[in-house]
Scaffold this motif. Sequence first.
Motif, PDB file in Angstrom:
ATOM      1  N   GLY A  87       0.501  -1.080  -0.221  1.00  0.00           N
ATOM      2  CA  GLY A  87       0.306  -0.319   0.475  1.00  0.00           C
ATOM      3  C   GLY A  87       1.150   1.028  -0.046  1.00  0.00           C
ATOM      4  N   ILE A  88       1.950   1.069  -0.536  1.00  0.00           N
ATOM      5  CA  ILE A  88       2.923   2.479  -0.327  1.00  0.00           C
ATOM      6  C   ILE A  88       2.893   3.179  -1.668  1.00  0.00           C
ATOM      7  N   PRO A  89       3.389   3.911  -2.303  1.00  0.00           N
ATOM      8  CA  PRO A  89       3.932   4.579  -3.749  1.00  0.00           C
ATOM      9  C   PRO A  89       4.729   3.546  -4.515  1.00  0.00           C
ATOM     10  N   VAL A  90       4.075   4.268  -5.336  1.00  0.00           N
ATOM     11  CA  VAL A  90       6.072   3.405  -6.927  1.00  0.00           C
ATOM     12  C   VAL A  90       6.402   4.094  -7.789  1.00  0.00           C
ATOM     13  N   TRP A  91       7.505   4.598  -7.768  1.00  0.00           N
ATOM     14  CA  TRP A  91       7.638   6.168  -8.563  1.00  0.00           C
ATOM     15  C   TRP A  91       8.846   5.042  -9.858  1.00  0.00           C
ATOM     16  N   GLY A  92       8.698   6.142 -10.844  1.00  0.00           N
ATOM     17  CA  GLY A  92       9.290   5.938 -12.179  1.00  0.00           C
ATOM     18  C   GLY A  92      10.527   6.456 -12.762  1.00  0.00           C
ATOM     19  N   VAL A  93      11.712   6.629 -12.671  1.00  0.00           N
ATOM     20  CA  VAL A  93      12.516   6.800 -13.289  1.00  0.00           C
ATOM     21  C   VAL A  93      13.292   6.533 -14.017  1.00  0.00           C
ATOM     22  N   CYS A  94      13.899   7.308 -15.157  1.00  0.00           N
ATOM     23  CA  CYS A  94      14.493   6.912 -16.374  1.00  0.00           C
ATOM     24  C   CYS A  94      16.197   6.526 -16.302  1.00  0.00           C
ATOM     25  N   SER A  95      16.514   5.320 -16.748  1.00  0.00           N
ATOM     26  CA  SER A  95      17.149   4.556 -15.877  1.00  0.00           C
ATOM     27  C   SER A  95      18.906   4.950 -16.852  1.00  0.00           C
ATOM     28  N   LEU A  96      19.150   5.653 -17.668  1.00  0.00           N
ATOM     29  CA  LEU A  96      19.683   6.689 -18.143  1.00  0.00           C
ATOM     30  C   LEU A  96      20.076   8.763 -17.605  1.00  0.00           C
TER      31      LEU A  96
END
Length: 243
Positions: A87-96
Amino acid sequence: MAVLAVDTSAAVAVALVGEGGERLASRVADEQRRHAELLSPLVSEVLHEAQVHRSELTAVVAGTGPAPFTGLRVGLVTARTLGLALGIPVWGVCSLDALAAEAVGDLGLGPDDEVLVAADARRREVYWARYRVVAHEGPHGVPVLETVAGPDVARAEDVVAAGHAEGAVVVGRGAALYPELGEAASAATDPEASGDAPDLPDPVVLARLALARHAAGEDLPTAPLYLRRPDAQVPGAPKRASA
């Protein structure tokens, strides 16, 4: 409280950082084929080392690529599953982005310097993006960068022909695989420092970027950056035999 970061864009990388961005534990397995086998044990290892229970996690960060379909999917599915279960947020970041930020720190780059990140995309191609340094260090100790071009996928020679390497420091595994990228860069890295150039995304940096961007109110989508169709395709309908 802690933030877990996972990246399977180039290797299998996992890190646990505090909410201030401090490193608590990290693991990197330089393996490009056994992502599903290695990722969960590495997650367990960093949690054990830092003596953090999964229930104490406040967010999960996932590297969104670009990368080939199968490996990247493992990291994203794992991150989303953990986020849903806890029940926690998932954040995405470009690996480059993480590689570019590492380069700023490792190579001592300053404002207005530019970095071309080139990752191995196989098929004699690279995943690439070009960045300009806005500030050497920003919130959570990570550089502030602006994306100048990309991310995209192309043959190294086409990246050179389009002028994307000119005047930039070139980092990433693509730089070693395709020397023409470095040869085209008029602002080449100091040869004595070139050994310090990063070639794999650091999950600690990935987590710090996510924390800084979240604090700034930025969106952090977890949509994968495949940039091209997977090698495996669903077969089309059989052709009718002519009479």
